[in-house]
Design a protein around this motif. Structure first.
Motif, mmCIF file in Angstrom:
data_model
loop_
_atom_site.group_PDB
_atom_site.id
_atom_site.type_symbol
_atom_site.label_atom_id
_atom_site.label_comp_id
_atom_site.label_asym_id
_atom_site.label_seq_id
_atom_site.Cartn_x
_atom_site.Cartn_y
_atom_site.Cartn_z
ATOM 1 N N VAL A 1 0.842 -1.195 0.000
ATOM 2 C CA VAL A 1 0.000 0.000 0.000
ATOM 3 C C VAL A 1 0.879 1.247 0.000
ATOM 4 N N ALA A 2 0.489 2.225 -0.810
ATOM 5 C CA ALA A 2 1.212 3.494 -0.894
ATOM 6 C C ALA A 2 0.277 4.630 -0.508
ATOM 7 N N PHE A 3 0.829 5.634 0.166
ATOM 8 C CA PHE A 3 0.055 6.786 0.630
ATOM 9 C C PHE A 3 0.616 8.066 0.022
ATOM 10 N N TYR A 4 -0.284 9.002 -0.236
ATOM 11 C CA TYR A 4 0.147 10.329 -0.696
ATOM 12 C C TYR A 4 -0.720 11.365 0.014
ATOM 13 N N THR A 5 -0.073 12.392 0.560
ATOM 14 C CA THR A 5 -0.788 13.415 1.323
ATOM 15 C C THR A 5 -0.711 14.763 0.633
ATOM 16 N N LEU A 6 -1.860 15.371 0.425
ATOM 17 C CA LEU A 6 -1.943 16.744 -0.070
ATOM 18 C C LEU A 6 -2.352 17.644 1.096
ATOM 19 N N GLY A 7 -1.799 18.861 1.133
ATOM 20 C CA GLY A 7 -2.284 19.833 2.103
ATOM 21 C C GLY A 7 -1.438 19.950 3.358
ATOM 22 N N CYS A 8 -2.107 20.064 4.480
ATOM 23 C CA CYS A 8 -1.516 20.580 5.715
ATOM 24 C C CYS A 8 -0.868 19.504 6.583
ATOM 25 N N LYS A 9 -0.232 19.968 7.656
ATOM 26 C CA LYS A 9 0.401 19.071 8.629
ATOM 27 C C LYS A 9 -0.631 18.172 9.299
ATOM 28 N N LEU A 10 -1.853 18.668 9.457
ATOM 29 C CA LEU A 10 -2.915 17.848 10.046
ATOM 30 C C LEU A 10 -3.194 16.645 9.157
ATOM 31 N N ASN A 11 -3.319 16.865 7.857
ATOM 32 C CA ASN A 11 -3.498 15.748 6.929
ATOM 33 C C ASN A 11 -2.341 14.764 7.031
ATOM 34 N N THR B 1 -2.618 10.812 7.779
ATOM 35 C CA THR B 1 -2.122 9.795 6.848
ATOM 36 C C THR B 1 -1.187 8.828 7.553
ATOM 37 N N SER B 2 -0.275 9.372 8.363
ATOM 38 C CA SER B 2 0.688 8.539 9.072
ATOM 39 C C SER B 2 -0.015 7.568 10.012
ATOM 40 N N THR B 3 -1.060 8.035 10.689
ATOM 41 C CA THR B 3 -1.815 7.176 11.607
ATOM 42 C C THR B 3 -2.544 6.075 10.843
ATOM 43 N N PHE C 1 -13.576 13.038 17.920
ATOM 44 C CA PHE C 1 -12.175 13.399 17.708
ATOM 45 C C PHE C 1 -11.370 12.120 17.516
ATOM 46 N N GLU C 2 -10.671 12.030 16.394
ATOM 47 C CA GLU C 2 -9.831 10.875 16.100
ATOM 48 C C GLU C 2 -8.370 11.250 16.333
ATOM 49 N N HIS C 3 -7.716 10.545 17.219
ATOM 50 C CA HIS C 3 -6.301 10.808 17.496
ATOM 51 C C HIS C 3 -5.464 10.567 16.253
ATOM 52 N N ALA C 4 -4.408 11.355 16.099
ATOM 53 C CA ALA C 4 -3.481 11.134 14.994
ATOM 54 C C ALA C 4 -2.142 11.777 15.318
ATOM 55 N N PHE C 5 -1.081 11.099 14.943
ATOM 56 C CA PHE C 5 0.249 11.712 14.971
ATOM 57 C C PHE C 5 1.130 10.990 13.962
ATOM 58 N N SER C 6 2.054 11.737 13.401
ATOM 59 C CA SER C 6 2.967 11.155 12.424
ATOM 60 C C SER C 6 4.129 10.522 13.160
#
Length: 441
Positions: A4-14, A18-20, A131-136
């Motif tokens: 699986v490959a991921f690509y993120t557009l936009g902000c640090k929040l995105n 994505t990382s999560t 609220f969904e937790h997320a961190f890279s």
């Protein structure tokens, strides 16, 4: 094992989200690969702040088809929430998931089996109320920690409230627990991120905690040397917060404060919650307490009815402010925003010319900011990426980007350096022990 490959557009929040989501896939046995490595599944996390973000999404789908024509392509994120049916019509898209569904990818698409038509899994925004937790983690030296989501502001140019829902966050206790979890890794710097980060503290529709209290709690977390606030609205950046950062053990002297316009008339049309006098007061307070602080500014050019006089008002205001750099956005029309009702429309050519002028001003501001720190010693956190010239990069505590000849010993290390010279390439050289340069951020 599916790839699986991921690509993120936009902000640090995105990026943090994505990382999560990527970690969810890895925990289920999927192999994470780069976009070009012919994955079985592509996950594209989209932004919709500007028209260009929409175009980038379409381009990425085309590229995915070229790389792996039989791969499953899923689109998530803000654009997916705003225009799910439109995205479903893009050739090559297999699934579209909205704000409430993106963290449930593995549950909603257990087999990732291609079907004759794209699946649209996007409920209304009323479903996006948790609220969904997320961190890279694992992709960069710095970690982006999500502390807030959604927005209760209704700026006339912005689609984010339509894409992410109302402002919400988790408790201070839970976020501190996440920070302590991160501290057990080798992460040295955490960047706090959100849609409207300073609006932290709303749970179930009411405010129960304050952003300043979150900062004070995080400042006590052992094992993380630096905390950085990604962005904060000027009306939410209180004197209390500024004074706290000035005396903090771990929060660095770097503020990114959206302005959007230096014209009070345009600010009113944008439905911003301050006048430029308040913005100037915030900058003055920061510089009085932290003369070395870096201050970044978001500004929009070409907003409907922005006259040449309005623009020059903004230009002069920014020119006189003691700021360090600009993020310049050229206004683009977004569906379902109130700005569409404002006339006259600024011609594209004029928007582009104004953008060019502010980009030049930003370069001048950045250079002047760097010059003020020549001869000073700052601590650089070096990152692991190496460019084609064999150089590594990093940031000082006040967001001066540096680059040095790659040395594996320096990766993820905090190292004091002295800035001594700016060369023609906008690079700042240092003295002992290595030669390190400052570059554009």
């Amino acid at each position: 094992m599916k790839r699986v490959a991921f690509y993120t557009l936009g902000c640090k929040l995105n990026y943090s989200e994505t990382s999560t989501i990527a970690r969810q896939f890895e925990e289920k046995g999927f192999q994470k690969v780069d976009f070009h490595e012919q994955p079985d599944i592509f996950i594209i996390n989209t932004c919709s702040v500007t028209e260009n973000a929409d175009k980038k999404c379409r381009k990425l789908v085309r590229e995915a088809q070229k790389i792996a024509p039989e791969a499953f392509v899923a689109i998530i994120g803000c654009y997916a929430q705003l225009k799910p049916e439109n995205i479903a019509q893009i050739p090559g898209v297999d699934a579209v998931l909205g704000a409430a569904e993106k963290f449930r990818l593995l549950e909603l698409l257990p087999t990732f089996e291609k079907k004759p038509q794209a699946q649209v899994l996007a409920e209304g925004l009323e479903a996006a109320n948790s609220f969904e937790h997320a961190f890279s983690y694992g992709d960069r030296t710095r970690t982006f920690l999500k502390v807030q989501d959604g927005c209760n502001y209704n700026c006339s140019f912005c689609t984010i409230p339509l894409a992410r829902g109302k402002s919400r966050s988790d408790s201070i206790a839970n976020i501190v627990a996440k920070a302590k979890e991160i501290a057990l890794s080798d992460v040295r710097e955490v960047v706090l991120t959100g849609v409207n980060t300073g609006d932290f503290g709303i749970q179930d529709g009411r405010r129960v905690e304050r952003f300043i209290d979150l900062l004070q709690a995080l400042d006590q977390v052992e094992g993380i040397e630096r905390f950085r606030i990604s962005s904060i609205e000027p009306n939410l950046l209180s004197d209390e917060i500024i004074e706290f950062v000035a005396r903090s053990k771990r929060f660095v002297p770097h503020f990114h404060i959206p302005l959007q316009s230096g014209s009070d008339r345009i600010l009113r049309l944008m439905h911003r919650r301050y006048e430029r006098s308040l913005y100037a007061e915030r900058v003055a307070t920061i510089k009085r307490l932290m003369p070395q602080a870096c201050i970044g500014v978001d500004v929009i050019v070409g907003f409907p009815s922005e006259s040449q006089e309005d623009f020059l008002d903004t230009y002069q205001f920014l020119n006189e402010l003691d700021i360090s750099y600009l993020h310049v956005f050229t206004y683009s029309e977004r569906d379902n925003t109130k700005a569409l009702e404002i006339k006259p429309v600024v011609p594209i050519s004029e928007r582009n010319e104004r953008s060019k002028m502010l980009h030049i001003l930003s370069d001048k501001k950045r250079r002047y900011f760097y010059e003020q720190h020549l001869g000073n010693t700052h601590t650089v956190l070096f990152e692991h990426e190496v460019d084609a010239q064999g150089q590594m990069q990093g940031f000082t505590e006040n967001y001066i980007r540096v680059t040095a000849k790659y040395d594996p010993v320096l990766v993820n290390e905090l190292k004091p350096v002295q800035l001594v010279h700016i060369n023609e390439q906008m690079l700042v050289e240092i003295e002992e022990p290595e030669t390190v340069f400052v570059t554009h951020g």
